[in-house]
Design an enzyme around this catalytic site. Structure first.
Site, short mmCIF file in Angstrom:
data_model
loop_
_atom_site.label_atom_id
_atom_site.label_comp_id
_atom_site.label_asym_id
_atom_site.label_seq_id
_atom_site.Cartn_x
_atom_site.Cartn_y
_atom_site.Cartn_z
N CYS A 2 20.18 -24.26 137.20
CA CYS A 2 21.25 -25.12 136.69
C CYS A 2 21.19 -25.32 135.18
CB CYS A 2 20.96 -26.62 137.36
SG CYS A 2 20.94 -26.55 139.07
N ARG A 28 24.63 -20.44 134.15
CA ARG A 28 23.30 -20.74 134.87
C ARG A 28 23.52 -21.62 136.36
NH1 ARG A 28 18.88 -21.27 131.38
NH2 ARG A 28 17.79 -22.70 133.08
N TRP A 99 23.21 -24.95 140.25
CA TRP A 99 23.48 -23.65 141.03
C TRP A 99 22.71 -24.35 142.24
CZ3 TRP A 99 19.73 -20.26 143.35
CH2 TRP A 99 20.22 -19.14 143.92
N ASN A 125 17.46 -29.94 136.26
CA ASN A 125 17.18 -28.40 136.54
C ASN A 125 15.99 -28.15 136.84
OD1 ASN A 125 17.16 -25.90 136.41
ND2 ASN A 125 16.59 -25.60 134.40
N GLY A 126 15.74 -27.40 138.05
CA GLY A 126 14.35 -27.29 138.58
C GLY A 126 14.22 -27.71 140.10
N GLU A 492 16.76 3.70 145.43
CA GLU A 492 17.41 2.73 144.71
C GLU A 492 17.35 3.14 143.09
OE1 GLU A 492 18.83 -0.09 145.00
OE2 GLU A 492 18.54 -1.41 143.22
N LYS A 496 20.92 2.76 141.07
CA LYS A 496 21.22 2.48 139.69
C LYS A 496 21.74 3.52 138.74
CE LYS A 496 21.13 -0.80 140.64
NZ LYS A 496 20.79 -1.58 141.80
N GLU A 499 25.41 4.19 139.19
CA GLU A 499 26.43 3.18 139.40
C GLU A 499 26.64 2.86 137.69
OE1 GLU A 499 23.76 -0.36 141.06
OE2 GLU A 499 25.95 -0.66 141.17
N HIS A 515 13.57 21.04 152.40
CA HIS A 515 14.27 21.25 153.79
C HIS A 515 16.01 21.61 152.91
CE1 HIS A 515 11.26 20.78 156.28
NE2 HIS A 515 10.94 19.60 155.92
N LYS A 615 31.34 -6.99 141.73
CA LYS A 615 29.95 -7.61 142.19
C LYS A 615 30.18 -8.15 143.78
CE LYS A 615 25.85 -9.38 141.23
NZ LYS A 615 25.10 -8.26 140.91
C1 F6R Z 1 24.05 -2.04 143.54
C2 F6R Z 1 24.92 -2.94 144.14
C3 F6R Z 1 25.45 -2.89 145.46
C4 F6R Z 1 25.34 -4.07 146.43
C5 F6R Z 1 26.07 -3.69 147.58
C6 F6R Z 1 25.97 -4.79 148.69
O1 F6R Z 1 23.55 -2.24 142.41
O2 F6R Z 1 24.87 -4.10 143.75
O3 F6R Z 1 25.16 -1.67 146.03
O4 F6R Z 1 24.08 -4.02 146.86
O5 F6R Z 1 27.58 -3.91 147.52
O6 F6R Z 1 26.40 -6.17 148.04
P1 F6R Z 1 25.73 -7.59 148.87
O7 F6R Z 1 24.10 -7.50 148.49
O8 F6R Z 1 26.43 -8.59 148.01
O9 F6R Z 1 26.16 -7.72 150.05
#
Ligand code: F6R
Length: 620
Positions: A2, A28, A99, A125-126, A492, A496, A499, A515, A615
């Site tokens: 927060c 935050r 938050w 906050n905490g 992963e 990264k 993207e 293979h 996001k």
């Molecule tokens: C990669 C990334 C996406 C999410 C995916 C699922 O860095 O952020 O691959 O992991 O869109 O999103 P959530 O976890 O919000 O269901």
């Protein structure tokens, strides 16, 4: 996470200043916002407000002075449009963005919180870990609670001690003796109308000082108040600060006055949101240690969930997308090897195309940072028809948390960069806790405490990864390989890279290369080999040799002091050799995140906002 701010001003109204400062802290938390001010000798006529506005205003008792609070759930802009936050009287006040941790994001749970008599307002906050015990005791003494928050115990404790004859400062010291957990607190009281009290333990809190004007501030971080002062006092754990017209006095936990230095910082106000980092992504990579510590607090909740479902479950099925899918894959390895429960992992968007053989003895675990991913929600609704469901989610109050039978929160805090980093680590921590508790593997559960330090070590060597990133920034393709628990890490790492750098990256099980994909390997292609110590080490080294023999440029992420890697591989990043194979997914992924970040920056891209991505993906 927060955000809190507070100010003591002379002639200016506090509310507009608080609104501006708290807006800088919206990163935050954005579940709710609230402001409390002290009105001296005010008797506002609330009948003049329209009904929505009236509903969001709480009035404290009015004698010589009163506390006025405006607060509501929603983003700052929305709440401000509704209740006109800046339109409050008084030159002194505190403010908060939330938050949510304890209690859903709604108006009642929004800060500031007041005591029963309406004379004290507190922002916090905490996490007050022993709040239920304190609350129970206060309830026995007749105190009534309106919210589900941990914070509401603080103003009531203060009031309780003040009723016994203590002043606000003495009451705060007394309250802090019994509060366990983390806090940055700002408190005002109508009986001391020109005073703010602040206290800090394990949550950030700074004091801003404008000696010339005789105006003083508190804030979760300096950028929030940079428009008003650059003179900052950093509070240390256990210290309290008393801000009034005479200035600022800081005392330690033994009640000694501490002679604090005033630092003059040369940051600019527009750095506020990123806390001095260039991008949210790198800030969030650096927050992974704290995200782990916060998520480990979920252990008791996970134990309760296991107690509730254990015994009836003979199969587990993970469902997720993207990074959350990779965390799920790690879950399969852990649960099957440690708890012996057959475990599947399904990409959420594929869920509906298979019968999946779900029944009432299957636990379906949905992992999602946002809790709003359409593919995941669709699958959750289907699974709810037949099976028990559990959601592991970062965003409080999101759809997945409302629809699943059980919820575990990843306490990573808001993640703003589109590429998931700290939430991935927090998802993994939830899975490790789940698997460890299921298998009663106390050694593993204890070892999780060490992970933040291992991550700090990696971050301490960030420059080494940056050098590797600069060397390979123009490559067109990358491979990432690993075995066993390191296979999801390789996936992963590749995701990264794709993207945020727009470079083609393929994650592969190291043993699978021969293979087919080995045909692609030549001297243009960097191959990142994830090779922690342990059972998979020898075979992964053989795969490393195979790609090296075909001319690939190998980047090895392996244990420090490994003679073979040091001699045979030109580009290496080493991880503390104490990090075992089982813990490796939590640590070995960090250099891969950094590699993508620095390649992205070196290519002149914005890693926070990759093209075509959002996001939260709310379409199927
Ligand atoms: C990669 C990334 C996406 C999410 C995916 C699922 O860095 O952020 O691959 O992991 O869109 O999103 P959530 O976890 O919000 O269901």
């Amino acid at each position: 996470m927060c955000g809190i701010v507070g100010c003591i001003l002379n002639d200016k109204k506090a509310a507009p200043v608080l609104l501006e400062c708290i807006s800088k802290l919206e990163y935050r938390g954005y579940d709710s916002v609230g402001i409390a001010t002290v009105n001296e000798n005010t008797k506002k006529d609330s009948t003049k407000k329209d009904s929505t506005e009236k509903d969001s205003i709480e009035k404290g008792s009015v004698e010589n002075s009163s506390i006025e609070i405006k607060k509501d759930s929603g983003k700052i802009k929305e709440v401000d449009e509704k209740v006109h936050l800046a339109d409050m009287g008084g030159n002194i006040g505190i403010a908060h963005v939330r938050w949510a941790t304890h209690g859903i994001p709604n108006k009642t749970n929004s800060h500031p919180h007041m005591d029963n008599s309406g004379k004290i307002a507190v922002v916090h906050n905490g996490i007050i870990e022993n709040y239920s015990e304190i609350r129970e005791n206060l309830e026995k003494e007749g105190y009534k609670f309106k919210s589900d928050t941990d914070t509401e115990v603080i103003p009531n404790l203060l009031e309780k001690y003040m009723k016994k004859g203590m002043n606000l400062e003495e009451a705060l010291k007394e309250a802090l003796k019994i509060i366990k957990g983390s806090y940055a607190i700002g408190a005002i009281c109508k009986d001391n109308p020109r005073e703010i009290l602040a206290a800090k333990k394990d949550s950030p809190l700074i004091i801003g000082v404008d000696e010339e004007k005789g105006e003083y501030y508190i804030a979760s971080d300096a950028p929030a108040i940079l428009n008003y002062t650059n003179n900052i006092i950093y509070l240390d754990n256990g210290e309290i600060a008393i801000l009034n017209d005479d200035g600022v006095v800081v005392k330690d936990s033994n009640d000694n006055i501490v002679d604090k230095e005033i630092d003059v910082i040369n940051w600019t106000a527009d750095m506020a949101e990123k806390e001095g980092y260039d991008y949210f992504m790198i800030k969030e990579i650096h927050e992974q240690g704290i995200a782990i510590k916060n998520t480990l607090v979920e252990k008791d909740n996970i134990q309760d969930i296991i107690a509730n479902i254990d015994g009836n479950i003979n199969r587990i099925c993970f469902v997720a997308c993207g990074t959350s899918f990779h965390a799920s894959l790690t879950g399969k390895y852990l649960i099957e090897s440690m708890a012996g429960i057959p475990t599947d992992v399904i990409v959420a968007s594929e869920f509906k195309y298979s019968a999946n053989a779900l029944d009432e003895n299957t636990l379906v675990i949905f992992i999602s940072q946002s809790g709003e991913t359409a593919d995941t929600l669709k699958a959750l609704r289907k699974a709810n028809e037949t099976s028990k469901t559990l959601a592991i989610v970062n965003v409080l109050g999101s759809s997945a948390t409302r629809e699943a039978d059980h919820v575990i929160y990843t306490k990573a805090g808001p993640e703003i960069g589109v590429a998931a980093t700290k939430t991935y680590i927090s998802q993994l921590i939830c899975i490790y806790l789940f698997a460890g508790l299921l298998a009663k593997n106390n050694d593993l559960l204890n070892d999780l405490e060490k992970v933040p330090d291992y991550i700090e070590e990696v971050l301490g060597n960030e420059d080494k990864i940056k050098e590797i990133a600069i060397k390979y920034k123009d490559a067109e393709d990358f491979f990432f390989i690993g075995r066993g628990l390191s296979y999801p890490t390789a996936l992963e790492g590749a995701l990264k890279l794709k993207e945020i750098t727009y470079i083609h990256g393929e994650g592969y099980a190291a043993g699978e290369l021969k293979h087919g994909p080995l045909a692609l390997i030549d001297d243009d292609i960097p191959v990142v080999v994830v090779v922690p110590p342990g059972d998979s080490y020898d075979k992964t080294i053989s795969n490393l040799e195979e790609v090296k023999a075909r001319g690939a440029e190998v980047i090895a992420i392996g244990p420090c002091g490994d003679e073979f890697i040091e001699e045979e591989v030109e580009d290496t990043f080493c991880i503390d050799k104490e990090v075992s194979e089982i813990l490796a997914p939590l640590v070995y992924v960090v250099p891969l995140q950094l590699l993508s970040y620095y390649v992205s920056v070196e290519r002149g891209l914005d890693p926070d906002k990759p093209k075509n991505l959002a996001k939260c993906v709310t379409v199927e």
